[in-house]
Design an enzyme around this catalytic site. Sequence first.
Site, PDB file in Angstrom:
ATOM      1  N   ALA A 183      48.007  31.385  -2.061  1.00 22.11           N
ATOM      2  CA  ALA A 183      48.166  32.356  -3.140  1.00 22.11           C
ATOM      3  C   ALA A 183      46.855  32.738  -3.833  1.00 22.11           C
ATOM      4  O   ALA A 183      46.623  33.891  -4.163  1.00 22.11           O
ATOM      5  CB  ALA A 183      49.146  31.796  -4.168  1.00 22.11           C
ATOM      6  N   GLU A 185      43.870  32.957  -2.848  1.00 23.91           N
ATOM      7  CA  GLU A 185      42.800  33.557  -2.057  1.00 23.91           C
ATOM      8  C   GLU A 185      42.926  35.077  -2.118  1.00 23.91           C
ATOM      9  O   GLU A 185      43.281  35.758  -1.164  1.00 23.91           O
ATOM     10  CB  GLU A 185      42.846  32.968  -0.644  1.00 23.91           C
ATOM     11  CG  GLU A 185      42.618  31.452  -0.718  1.00 23.91           C
ATOM     12  CD  GLU A 185      42.897  30.673   0.568  1.00 23.91           C
ATOM     13  OE1 GLU A 185      43.162  31.293   1.604  1.00 23.91           O
ATOM     14  OE2 GLU A 185      42.825  29.426   0.513  1.00 23.91           O
ATOM     15  N   ASN A 255      50.234  26.754   5.099  1.00 22.45           N
ATOM     16  CA  ASN A 255      49.413  26.505   6.275  1.00 22.45           C
ATOM     17  C   ASN A 255      49.416  25.037   6.710  1.00 22.45           C
ATOM     18  O   ASN A 255      48.521  24.587   7.418  1.00 22.45           O
ATOM     19  CB  ASN A 255      47.976  26.992   6.051  1.00 22.45           C
ATOM     20  CG  ASN A 255      47.261  27.251   7.367  1.00 22.45           C
ATOM     21  OD1 ASN A 255      47.898  27.595   8.376  1.00 22.45           O
ATOM     22  ND2 ASN A 255      45.947  27.067   7.379  1.00 22.45           N
ATOM     23  N   ARG A 256      50.438  24.295   6.274  1.00 19.94           N
ATOM     24  CA  ARG A 256      50.721  22.950   6.807  1.00 19.94           C
ATOM     25  C   ARG A 256      52.187  22.849   7.211  1.00 19.94           C
ATOM     26  O   ARG A 256      52.652  21.791   7.556  1.00 19.94           O
ATOM     27  CB  ARG A 256      50.422  21.871   5.747  1.00 19.94           C
ATOM     28  CG  ARG A 256      48.977  21.814   5.270  1.00 19.94           C
ATOM     29  CD  ARG A 256      48.020  21.322   6.345  1.00 19.94           C
ATOM     30  NE  ARG A 256      46.659  21.201   5.836  1.00 19.94           N
ATOM     31  CZ  ARG A 256      45.802  22.226   5.752  1.00 19.94           C
ATOM     32  NH1 ARG A 256      46.159  23.427   6.168  1.00 19.94           N
ATOM     33  NH2 ARG A 256      44.591  22.041   5.261  1.00 19.94           N
ATOM     34  N   HIS A 308      41.971  33.763   5.267  1.00 17.14           N
ATOM     35  CA  HIS A 308      41.843  32.816   4.168  1.00 17.14           C
ATOM     36  C   HIS A 308      40.514  33.024   3.466  1.00 17.14           C
ATOM     37  O   HIS A 308      39.662  33.779   3.935  1.00 17.14           O
ATOM     38  CB  HIS A 308      41.942  31.372   4.696  1.00 17.14           C
ATOM     39  CG  HIS A 308      43.336  31.009   5.118  1.00 17.14           C
ATOM     40  ND1 HIS A 308      44.192  30.291   4.324  1.00 17.14           N
ATOM     41  CD2 HIS A 308      44.035  31.323   6.238  1.00 17.14           C
ATOM     42  CE1 HIS A 308      45.361  30.159   4.948  1.00 17.14           C
ATOM     43  NE2 HIS A 308      45.292  30.773   6.108  1.00 17.14           N
ATOM     44  N   GLU A 385      37.976  32.283   7.505  1.00 19.93           N
ATOM     45  CA  GLU A 385      37.588  32.066   6.112  1.00 19.93           C
ATOM     46  C   GLU A 385      36.585  33.134   5.707  1.00 19.93           C
ATOM     47  O   GLU A 385      35.478  33.205   6.239  1.00 19.93           O
ATOM     48  CB  GLU A 385      36.975  30.664   5.937  1.00 19.93           C
ATOM     49  CG  GLU A 385      37.917  29.520   6.278  1.00 19.93           C
ATOM     50  CD  GLU A 385      38.985  29.259   5.213  1.00 19.93           C
ATOM     51  OE1 GLU A 385      38.929  29.883   4.133  1.00 19.93           O
ATOM     52  OE2 GLU A 385      39.872  28.417   5.471  1.00 19.93           O
TER      53      GLU A 385
END
Length: 422
Positions: A183, A185, A255-256, A308, A385
């Site tokens: 959230a 990012e 993301n897990r 991300h 990233e």
Amino acid sequence: MQLLICVLLFGAALVQGRHEKYEGHQLYRVSGPATEFEYLEAYLDLLSTKSAARSTSGQLEALVRLSPEEKQKWLPLFDKKNMAYTKVVDNLADVLRDEEAQINRARHNSKRSGRAISFNAYYRHDEMNEYLESLAALYPGLVTVINAGLSYEGRQIKYVKISTTRFENLRKPVILIDAAVHAREWVTPPVALYIIHQLVEAVVDRRLTEGIDWIIIPMANPDGYEYTIDEDRMWRKTRSRSHPEADTCPGVDGNRNFDHHWGTREASKDPCSIIFEGPTAFSEPETRIIRDVALQNVDRAALYISLHSYGNMFLYAWGNNGSLPNNALALHLAGVRMAEAIDRLALDKADRYIVGNAAQVLYFTSGTSRDWTRAIGIPLTYTMELPGYEYDFIVPPEYVEQIVTETWAGIAAGAHFVLSIW
Ligand SMILES: *[C@@H]1O[C@H](CO)[C@@H](O)[C@H](O)[C@H]1NC(C)=O
């Protein structure tokens, strides 16, 4: 009129005092061996981790948020373990208040008319959805908006399908991109929207739409995102409450939560940790949407990128054990192509992109969308990233244009790589 309403809404949401919980919180740059951060990740808020000094020595450097109490506890521990640290932010609440003021200014200055959006401001979930709908109305032959399902709190998650052949040409590769699974990012949805804008409105390179079908999810976690605007800027997870301890610790790290070696890491089992994997794999409606669209298109999906922020990296599988998939050479090559295209346009002060195996560059993770999409058979899958410069993920709105522009160059290079191998 519409502009005025939006500015007022955004402004009203940013009420005085919501940053108070970060009064006295400080940010430290801490360096040490990867194994230490793998452990710390379960207990502390690591805002970003990267390899220290861009070396391959297994030393990492992380930006860590410490409350006054945490500071008492952890700094002596860092000393004991010989982990070097320096303070980089004295009071996080001040940084967040500054950001808020800047964003309000940017909103006032940005000239948003009914359909257009600009790339020097941040938008709310509803405004992004409006933009997508307006494109579908204007470009019905190219853009389809799919109402993919509701978030845990009932917000409509939409994605766009962009195709010159209505997704009917089964020989075309598909590129799938998501944003804002995490959230806080904030710079990731503008990148996704800019990709859509380039493909649909700017159309500088027709090969990218004529040869490829695109699926883009610009706001994968609207509950968390809206919560970062209204309540807690540092929120990362979803806002679900379907697990034990959800009353005190709501939300799951999207993301897990994917079903790839899910449940195999101790660090992701605690509901209060920021990397909580959830009660089961795919417990979150938000991750199920990504799962379903990936599975529906798995035969043609050539490239998946999860956007991300931050750290300037393209990370590929396997994050769970650090070994390489059988197509590692292609993964690396495509990653390097994208990274080079971005670095050519990057600001001087930006770190160059790193391309590599997620566990080798950083540390082990389980349940990531990158690993899961690779495992179901999508050949090129990455966690990307974006840059944060000296601001970490509190990227000021005036950098959005730079980031979306350079990232688009990288995505376009990735798309050309796909065309060359498909
Ligand atoms: C590492 O994990 C992947 C799945 O993510 C698996 O295919 C591979 O065999 C594992 N490698 C080793 C060396 O355990």
